[in-house]
Write a protein that holds these residues in place. Structure first.
Motif, mmCIF file in Angstrom:
data_model
loop_
_atom_site.group_PDB
_atom_site.id
_atom_site.type_symbol
_atom_site.label_atom_id
_atom_site.label_comp_id
_atom_site.label_asym_id
_atom_site.label_seq_id
_atom_site.Cartn_x
_atom_site.Cartn_y
_atom_site.Cartn_z
ATOM 1 N N CYS A 80 0.803 -1.514 0.083
ATOM 2 C CA CYS A 80 -0.033 -0.120 0.102
ATOM 3 C C CYS A 80 1.031 0.907 0.080
ATOM 4 C CB CYS A 80 -0.788 0.307 1.238
ATOM 5 S SG CYS A 80 -1.472 1.880 1.412
ATOM 6 N N CYS A 83 0.017 2.800 3.681
ATOM 7 C CA CYS A 83 0.609 2.764 5.108
ATOM 8 C C CYS A 83 1.629 1.330 4.400
ATOM 9 C CB CYS A 83 -0.548 2.308 5.415
ATOM 10 S SG CYS A 83 -1.079 0.552 5.235
ATOM 11 N N CYS A 85 0.914 -1.957 3.787
ATOM 12 C CA CYS A 85 0.391 -3.073 4.285
ATOM 13 C C CYS A 85 0.641 -3.403 2.714
ATOM 14 C CB CYS A 85 -1.107 -2.900 4.403
ATOM 15 S SG CYS A 85 -1.718 -4.533 3.880
ATOM 16 N N CYS A 106 -4.526 -0.179 -0.135
ATOM 17 C CA CYS A 106 -5.269 -0.875 1.312
ATOM 18 C C CYS A 106 -6.348 -1.008 1.189
ATOM 19 C CB CYS A 106 -4.804 -1.154 2.176
ATOM 20 S SG CYS A 106 -4.733 -0.076 3.174
ATOM 21 N N CYS A 110 -6.423 2.057 4.696
ATOM 22 C CA CYS A 110 -6.426 3.220 3.520
ATOM 23 C C CYS A 110 -7.865 3.786 2.608
ATOM 24 C CB CYS A 110 -5.008 3.283 3.080
ATOM 25 S SG CYS A 110 -3.890 2.985 4.025
ATOM 26 N N ARG B 36 -7.714 -6.603 9.476
ATOM 27 C CA ARG B 36 -7.743 -5.404 9.397
ATOM 28 C C ARG B 36 -8.266 -4.624 9.772
ATOM 29 N NH1 ARG B 36 -2.563 -3.554 7.708
ATOM 30 N NH2 ARG B 36 -3.225 -1.700 6.498
HETATM 31 ZN ZN LIG Z 1 -2.651 1.362 2.790
#
Ligand SMILES: [Zn+2]
Ligand SMILES: [Zn+2]
Ligand SMILES: [Zn+2]
Lengths: 819, 124
Positions: A80, A83, A85, A106, A110, B36
């Motif tokens: 990502c 971030c 990820c 992501c 995000c 997440r």
């Molecule tokens: Zn992200």
């Protein structure tokens, strides 16, 4: 460019060739970025519904990839942009509103960040990286038809098999699938063995299988990018706190586990690593790791640490060692026990010991008739089994037996159980009879707090108060202060400590440790004629053997084969019979267990069904309805004097963690409502336990309650939500059982095991609520009779909690049982 | 005898196998998402500025290659059909931003708004 895949199908010589089919075109392959894997796969589907790389990621549960250095984007780990990820199942591209610029972003959190819209990014057209089971073709190209035809034609079945193989041996090749032996089933356990060598020949490979599996599982659990919080313990040792995210693995950390913490180094810090022991796990899933060495710890840093599991073979080595001793050392166990364990016909023997006048013991509650009978018969026999159904006081009975054994003057008594929790409980009970008890802990668990700290060997060594110990204490203080000693002092310290440990152990009446702990080198010169093993139905045979081969002449196995057995991770070993306990095999050989018959836990309404279904109706109630009346608790039980109901749920099950777990949102929402009703009526969180057989549902309920609970969040956080297995051996005042499974076309999985149902139904003292789908559950005979039982007592209900109505739902015909 | 005729095998996909794979894939997606969402730790701050050099002369998607600070790979050996759109992929290497060029099929939803913009700009 041609040359890069000229080798054709095999790809044996090219590192970046697809490990399934051999295609090696850099534009078509990506590397799995899992550190233990790093294999390359192509983006073609071949003969499967997903592309090779997607197949691998799904089957291996790996989630990160890296592009080839000669691909259009160059060597790039897909992550990502915002971030970092790297989970490819969450990534997708977005483009800028006005530029032809794209980035990976992501999906969570995000993409759901609305502030991005104001920053010139177009969030409406997020384009997932994996689409139709394939990576975006313009990012990772699909090999040409020509390339695909020259590649190895691998089937979905071969893919599954080679992925299984890689779990054990990451370097295995597809050719290894054809080799004999890989898929062979091990020799299964039998009832009787010719001799201890045959016994060893059968069990040693099974223990090896389980050890290999355990090693593979644990070592694949490395985590990167951890954030550390530093602290110093009372013993001046460094403690690292961090969150160890557990994703789809089946393993959970436990205190005593060994982990290696690493920092790869930067301009200002050299690379560093240190091993430590887990001493605590907080409710927030934070791990406290006590480091072995204090030197060079980069305490000024908090980010960018990695952690690996340090697998230890100790327990498996001790099982193998015990089997070997059993075979080669004639004095390891008495002749009678040797033959009996192997299933040979032996004349029954009576132990000639003077029986005590009363069978209870000081400091323990009065024994009931079945407990007295158990103590009395056990004392007269060289081998006995005690079956303790839930709440029947098996710890008290065990403690009374140990008390009388210790008073017989046959030497020290060894008391074991597979779990530390059980050993602690039993040590405490035995100690309350006035016997001198030493609780021997593994070295790795010495920093783990224990409810019987004062009984532990390490505590007693530190607190032994005699003048000759002052030298040891001086050195100990010095070591605590400085972290280490000079080598001559260290030598002196070690020998003094060993001598003191030995002295304390020798002066004990009873030594308590786990079954594996009985193989501790500190006990290697000890002999125990009398051994009691509690929870023996939860340990494997080789584990049970460890405490026995120290010279046993009289053995008591306590347990309940109607509750859950040992946990075996390796399916192959479990299938071959490693999951059968010694207790069970002895029952099959005709040794009749002595059953404790009075239960002191459950409201009589709650014990009725388990007694009838699992214990032939022999369970008597040692508590009355009045003693289990929840006075002042205003809860909508459909029948006032029966604190139980089956709450009909029709919500859908969903697949959750790693495809092997499930969750059910409707049930979770209703669990929250029930919990809230209990809390409102004055029940405190520690009285409530939520049981669910699935990790997926467990995680979901915890999360759901803390986000959607009607009352203070903290209250819900204090409520224990756990699997059936982790509730074994314990109790709660109120139990809520969420069954989850609701699919008419599939089985009910975990719940099919009668022993698991027994455990689930027998944890509650005051009341139980079961949430499930009767249509699905009624197909299974045992559940069918449970549902019928609830229905007959007008406890099968549906509708809102404040207006429960009898349910008229139709049950299905149960399938025939074959057993 | 090197001249082998390869008959195109119709890929036989076991429907049960495919269904099981689909189930596992969906599970992995869902679980990733749940993990997440349930992550209550600090949400990342936004770090999504487009570096200035990307703007330089790049309004025109057919701008010449070889701008400073960019590496370009002209895939497909210049065989750039009209149905492909050139985009810049922005990636981070450590803390440094880098752009790489790529070609995306014109019908990809990702580039549709860009295409629209271009069309509007051309009309102006
Ligand atoms: Zn992200
Ligand atoms: Zn992998
Ligand atoms: Zn491939």
């Amino acid at each position: 460019d041609e040359g890069s895949y000229e080798h054709g199908g095999k790809g044996d010589f090219i590192e970046h060739a697809c490990r399934y089919c051999g295609v090696a075109n850099p534009a078509c392959v990506v590397r799995c970025n899992m550190p233990s894997c790093r294999k390359w796969f192509c983006n073609s589907r071949g003969n499967t519904s997903g592309s090779h790389i997607v197949n691998h990621l799904v089957r291996a549960k790996h989630k990160e990839v890296c592009l080839h250095k000669d691909s259009p984007l160059g060597e790039t780990i897909l992550e990502c942009y915002n971030c970092g990820c790297r989970n490819v199942f969450l990534l997708g591209f977005i483009s800028a509103k006005t530029e032809s610029v794209v980035v990976l972003l992501c999906r969570e959190p995000c993409l759901s960040n609305n502030a991005l819209k104001d920053m010139n990014w177009d969030l409406s057209q997020w384009c997932p990286l994996i689409d139709d089971r394939c990576f975006l073709q313009w990012l990772v190209k699909i090999p040409s038809e020509q390339e695909q035809l020259r590649a190895r034609q691998i089937s979905a079945q071969q893919i599954n098999r080679v992925e299984e193989l890689w779990k054990m041996n990451p370097d295995a090749t597809l050719e290894d699938l054809e080799k004999p032996g890989v898929d062979d089933e091990p020799q299964p356990v039998v009832l009787k063995y010719e001799d201890a060598y045959q016994y060893q020949n059968v069990f040693a490979p099974l223990v090896k299988l389980e050890a290999d599996y355990d090693k593979m599982m644990k070592e694949s659990q490395s985590k990167d990018n951890l954030t550390i919080r530093w602290d110093i313990g009372l013993n001046k040792k460094r403690i690292a706190y961090f969150v160890f995210p557990k994703e789809d693995n089946e393993l959970r950390l436990v205190p005593g586990d060994e982990l290696r913490l690493r920092y790869s180094g930067d301009a200002a810090h050299p690379a560093w690593q240190s091993v430590g022991h887990v001493i605590k796990l907080t409710a927030q899933e934070e791990v406290a790791l006590e480091l072995r060495a204090n030197q060079g710890v980069p305490v000024d840093l908090n980010h960018g640490f990695s952690v690996d599991f340090v697998w230890k073979s100790t327990s498996f080595d001790r099982m193998q060692g015990a089997m070997k001793t059993f075979a080669v050392d004639e004095t390891s166990v008495s002749g009678y026990i040797y033959h009996h364990l192997l299933g040979h016909e032996v004349e029954s023997q009576i132990v000639r010991n003077a029986l005590p006048r009363r069978f209870g013991a000081p400091g323990l509650p009065e024994l009931n008739a079945s407990q007295v009978f158990a103590v009395k018969s056990v004392l007269q026999k060289p081998i006995s089994l005690i079956q303790g159904p839930p709440g029947t006081g098996k710890t008290v009975t065990s403690a009374a037996i140990v008390y009388h054994m210790a008073k017989q003057g046959q030497g020290q008594v060894l008391v074991c159980a597979p779990s530390n929790v059980a050993v602690d409980q039993l040590s405490e009970k035995i100690s309350s009879t006035g016997l001198k008890v030493v609780r021997l802990c593994a070295k790795s668990r010495e920093a783990v707090s224990s409810p019987v700290e004062h009984l532990t060997l390490h505590y007693q060594v530190r607190h032994l108060d005699t003048s000759e110990k002052s030298e040891l204490h001086k050195l100990q203080l010095l070591k605590d202060e400085q972290g280490e000693l000079s080598s001559s002092d260290e030598k002196k310290y070690k020998s003094l400590k060993r001598a003191t440990e030995r002295e304390i152990l020798q002066s004990a009446d009873v030594i308590c440790c786990t079954c594996v702990g009985a193989g501790d080198p500190r006990l290697s010169n000890f002999r125990f004629r009398q051994v009691l093993i509690d929870e023996s139905t939860q340990s494997t045979e080789p584990e049970c053997l460890i405490p026995l081969v120290l010279g046993v002449k009289q053995v008591v196995l306590v347990g309940d084969h109607c509750q859950l057995g040992p946990v075996i991770m390796c399916k192959k070993a479990a299938r071959a019979g490693l999951a059968q306990s010694l207790f069970e095999r002895l029952v099959l050989l005709g040794l009749k267990p002595i059953r404790l018959q009075v239960q002191y836990r459950m409201h009589p309404s709650l014990s009725e069904f388990p007694s009838n279904s699992f214990y032939e109706g022999t369970l008597q109630n040692g508590v009355t309805i009045n003693e289990r009346q929840s006075t002042g608790i205003d809860f909508p039980w459909p029948v006032p004097n029966r604190p139980m109901f089956f709450y009909v749920q029709m919500g859908q099950e969903e697949i959750s963690a790693s495809g092997t777990s499930y969750l059910n949102r409707t049930e979770a929402a209703n669990v929250e409502k029930i919990v809230t009703t209990f809390l409102r009526s004055g029940v405190v969180p520690s009285q409530i336990g939520v049981i669910t057989p699935y990790e997926g549902q467990r995680a979901y309920i915890v999360n759901y309650m803390s986000r959607n609970g009607a009352l203070r969040q903290q209250l819900y956080k204090e409520i224990e939500v756990a699997s059936v297995d982790s509730f074994q051996g314990r109790e709660k005042d109120y139990i809520i059982l969420s069954c989850v499974r609701s699919n008419e076309h599939q089985g009910i999985g975990f719940l099919n095991d009668p022993r698991r149902l027994n455990v689930a139904l027998t944890r509650a003292r005051y009341g139980i609520v079961i949430l499930g789908n009767p249509k699905v559950l009624s197909k299974q005979p045992l559940w069918n009779s449970l549902l019928t039982h609830y229905k007959e007592h007008e406890c099968l209900v549906e509708g809102p909690l404040n207006n429960l109505k009898q349910s008229m739902v139709q049950f299905q015909k149960p399938k025939k049982i074959y057993s | 005898d090197d001249d082998v005729q390869i008959r195109q095998k119709a890929a036989e996909i076991d429907p049960r196998e495919a269904a099981e794979f689909d189930r596992e894939l969906r599970a992995l997606m869902q679980e990733s998402l749940e993990s997440r969402k349930s992550d209550l730790r600090a949400r990342p701050t936004l770090n999504m500025m487009i570096p200035m050099n990307v703007f330089d002369g790049s309004r025109d998607p057919r701008a010449a290659d070889g701008e400073s600070g960019e590496e370009t790979v002209d895939e497909d050996g210049g065989n750039l059909g009209g149905n492909k759109v050139r985009v810049k992929v922005l990636v981070k290497r450590g803390n440094k931003q880098q752009t790489r060029q790529m070609f995306i099929p014109g019908d990809c939803s990702l580039v549709q708004s860009t295409r629209q913009k271009e069309a509007e700009e051309l009309e102006e």
